[in-house]
Enzyme design. Structure first.
Site, short mmCIF file in Angstrom:
data_model
loop_
_atom_site.label_atom_id
_atom_site.label_comp_id
_atom_site.label_asym_id
_atom_site.label_seq_id
_atom_site.Cartn_x
_atom_site.Cartn_y
_atom_site.Cartn_z
N ALA A 68 2.96 4.99 -6.66
CA ALA A 68 1.67 4.31 -6.63
C ALA A 68 0.72 5.14 -5.77
O ALA A 68 1.14 5.95 -4.94
CB ALA A 68 1.82 2.90 -6.08
N GLY A 113 6.68 3.62 -7.71
CA GLY A 113 6.20 2.97 -8.92
C GLY A 113 6.60 3.69 -10.18
O GLY A 113 6.73 3.08 -11.24
N GLU A 116 10.09 2.63 -10.90
CA GLU A 116 10.01 1.24 -11.36
C GLU A 116 9.51 1.16 -12.80
O GLU A 116 9.97 0.33 -13.58
CB GLU A 116 9.09 0.45 -10.42
N GLU A 136 9.68 3.95 -0.73
CA GLU A 136 8.68 3.10 -0.07
C GLU A 136 9.04 2.79 1.38
O GLU A 136 8.15 2.62 2.22
CB GLU A 136 8.52 1.78 -0.85
#
Length: 262
Positions: A68, A113, A116, A136
């Site tokens: 992200a 992300g 994911e 993260e």
């Protein structure tokens, strides 16, 4: 009709859609615009019955999606953080719940992300240069786009917790070993291999494929008795379709079936 996107390239070749996340200068990092456009592209594809499979990849040679967008996230407050997580989860759920299969062609870094996003896809094909991870924890946060939930479901709690707690980045071989990816191919063959799989899927009954995906996605969250009941219901429903008649007739007549998704 597919519209022009700012952060995505979407091409439809015969009955296969190829979505390329196109922010190579930022290693295809996921910001609000990318997430909104992914959700919109998923809606458009879902409404197009001529599309039978999707391939999702990243532009450039370095990254599928490196994570992200930290620049966008850095100064968010609690409410904004929850909104960003919710936006990502909604977009990924749309991809996961498309009626047709989605193949992630992972061409490089799939971190945070990005990892994911691959897990919201049905099948993951990795370049031998691909790297996976949920780093993260090193940023003082945790996965926010479903990583803490999909990773344990894919690789088991123990391995998932190790990856989530350490933030370790793993190579394609390790990802294959733990069941995070289906297969590894040379980087030059990645899209070729993904398209072969997509074409094989596209040649099958669209309704059969769609109902099978529904059975797997929904059934794995049910106890076995209710999951089997779901399968019985879906299996029986297919006997009302032209695809079932065509598929079985073609088999008995020793010819290639011509499925129309009806």
């Amino acid at each position: 009709m597919m519209r022009e996107f700012n952060t995505l390239e979407v091409a439809v070749e015969e009955n296969i859609a190829v979505i390329t996340i196109n922010r190579p200068k930022f290693l295809n990092a996921l910001n609000t615009e990318v997430l909104r456009e992914l959700a919109e592209a998923a809606d458009i594809i879902d409404a197009d019955s001529s599309i039978r499979a999707v391939i999702l990849t990243g532009s450039g040679e370095k990254a599928f999606v490196a994570g992200a967008d930290i620049v966008e996230m850095q100064n968010k407050n609690v409410l904004e953080g929850r909104e960003f997580s919710s936006l990502g989860n909604k977009a990924f759920s749309k991809i996961e719940n498309l009626k047709i299969p989605v193949i992630a062609a992972v061409n490089g870094f799939a971190l945070g992300g990005g990892c994911e996003l691959t897990m919201a896809c049905d099948i993951r094909i990795a370049s031998n240069k691909a790297k996976f991870g949920q780093p993260e924890i090193g940023l003082g946060i945790m996965p926010g786009f479903g990583g803490s939930q999909r990773l344990p479901r894919l690789v088991g709690k123990g391995i998932a917790k190790e990856i989530l707690f350490t933030g370790e980045i793993i190579n394609a071989e390790r990802a294959y070993e733990i069941g995070l990816v289906n297969r590894i191919v040379d980087a030059t063959e990645l899209l070729v291999e993904a398209k072969k799989i997509a074409q094989t899927i596209a040649s099958k009954s669209p309704l059969g494929v769609s109902f099978t995906k529904k059975a797997v996605n929904e059934g794995t969250n049910l106890d076995l008795e209710r999951a089997v009941s779901l399968e019985v219901e879906l299996f029986g429903s297919l006997f009302s379709t032209k695809d079932q008649k065509e598929g079985m007739s073609a088999f008995l007549e020793k010819r290639q079936a011509a499925f129309k998704g009806e």
